[in-house]
Design an enzyme around this catalytic site. Sequence first.
Site, short mmCIF file in Angstrom:
data_model
loop_
_atom_site.label_atom_id
_atom_site.label_comp_id
_atom_site.label_asym_id
_atom_site.label_seq_id
_atom_site.Cartn_x
_atom_site.Cartn_y
_atom_site.Cartn_z
N ASP A 94 0.92 -1.43 0.13
CA ASP A 94 0.13 0.02 -0.02
C ASP A 94 0.97 1.09 0.07
O ASP A 94 1.91 1.14 0.62
CB ASP A 94 -1.01 0.14 0.94
N HIS B 53 -10.31 -5.46 -2.33
CA HIS B 53 -8.94 -5.43 -2.07
C HIS B 53 -8.90 -5.35 -0.23
O HIS B 53 -9.89 -5.19 0.61
CB HIS B 53 -7.78 -3.83 -2.26
N HIS C 212 -7.08 -5.84 2.58
CA HIS C 212 -5.60 -4.84 3.12
C HIS C 212 -5.27 -5.56 4.77
O HIS C 212 -5.75 -6.27 5.33
CB HIS C 212 -6.12 -3.22 4.45
P1 AMP Z 1 -9.48 1.49 1.28
O1 AMP Z 1 -9.70 2.99 1.63
O2 AMP Z 1 -10.39 0.15 1.71
O3 AMP Z 1 -10.18 1.22 -0.19
O4 AMP Z 1 -7.64 1.40 0.53
C1 AMP Z 1 -7.39 1.78 -0.64
C2 AMP Z 1 -6.38 1.67 -0.57
O5 AMP Z 1 -6.01 1.65 -1.04
C3 AMP Z 1 -6.00 2.51 0.33
O6 AMP Z 1 -4.90 1.52 2.01
C4 AMP Z 1 -4.73 3.02 -0.07
O7 AMP Z 1 -3.22 3.97 -0.18
C5 AMP Z 1 -4.33 2.06 -1.51
N1 AMP Z 1 -3.78 2.53 -2.81
C6 AMP Z 1 -4.26 3.42 -3.35
N2 AMP Z 1 -4.02 4.14 -4.68
C7 AMP Z 1 -2.60 3.21 -5.11
C8 AMP Z 1 -1.92 2.50 -5.55
N3 AMP Z 1 -1.80 3.07 -6.66
N4 AMP Z 1 -1.28 1.65 -5.36
C9 AMP Z 1 -0.55 0.86 -4.15
N5 AMP Z 1 -1.99 1.81 -3.02
C10 AMP Z 1 -2.65 2.20 -2.74
#
Ligand code: AMP
Length: 142
Positions: A32, A101, A103
């Site tokens: 992340d 996704h 985490h």
């Molecule tokens: P959520 O808020 O549960 O939808 O989590 C989305 C996650 O995706 C967040 O923790 C972001 O930091 C992560 N994220 C967004 N764009 C990217 C990216 N390009 N590469 C890796 N992680 C990302």
Amino acid sequence: MADTDCIFCKIIAGEISSFKLYEDDRTYAMMDINPFNDGHCLVITKAHAVNLLDADGADLAAVLPTAQKIARALQAALEPEGINIIQANGPAAGQTVLHYHSHIFPRRLTDGAMMNWGHAPGDMARIEEVYNKIMAELASAV
Ligand code: AMP
Ligand code: ZN
């Protein structure tokens, strides 16, 4: 099926770079880029689905073994004091990227992450009322 506007679909397609940890036929794991703690990473389905509610069951079944593989490596590499697997569905749950996704969320005893809630006794009548609503949906879904 990829969604051309989806950042995670673009990552899987190689159009946007990522710190790829692992991939197989159905899943893709990466760091992340806004980590809460060191080692915060994501396991995503290769097929585009908004979240748990519309994801394919076989894709979801593939997510957990990948999460286990990543969690074991993370545990060995960083020795966190705990790991949460967190998965958000919808805005009130904190979902910001509309592609499924999970985490992999390493925890430290003192990290202050606000996701542990206390155990206050519930109202059994209310629990039963809600239970009956969910059961009615499950019965009609079979
Ligand atoms: P959520 O808020 O549960 O939808 O989590 C989305 C996650 O995706 C967040 O923790 C972001 O930091 C992560 N994220 C967004 N764009 C990217 C990216 N390009 N590469 C890796 N992680 C990302
Ligand atoms: Zn997508």
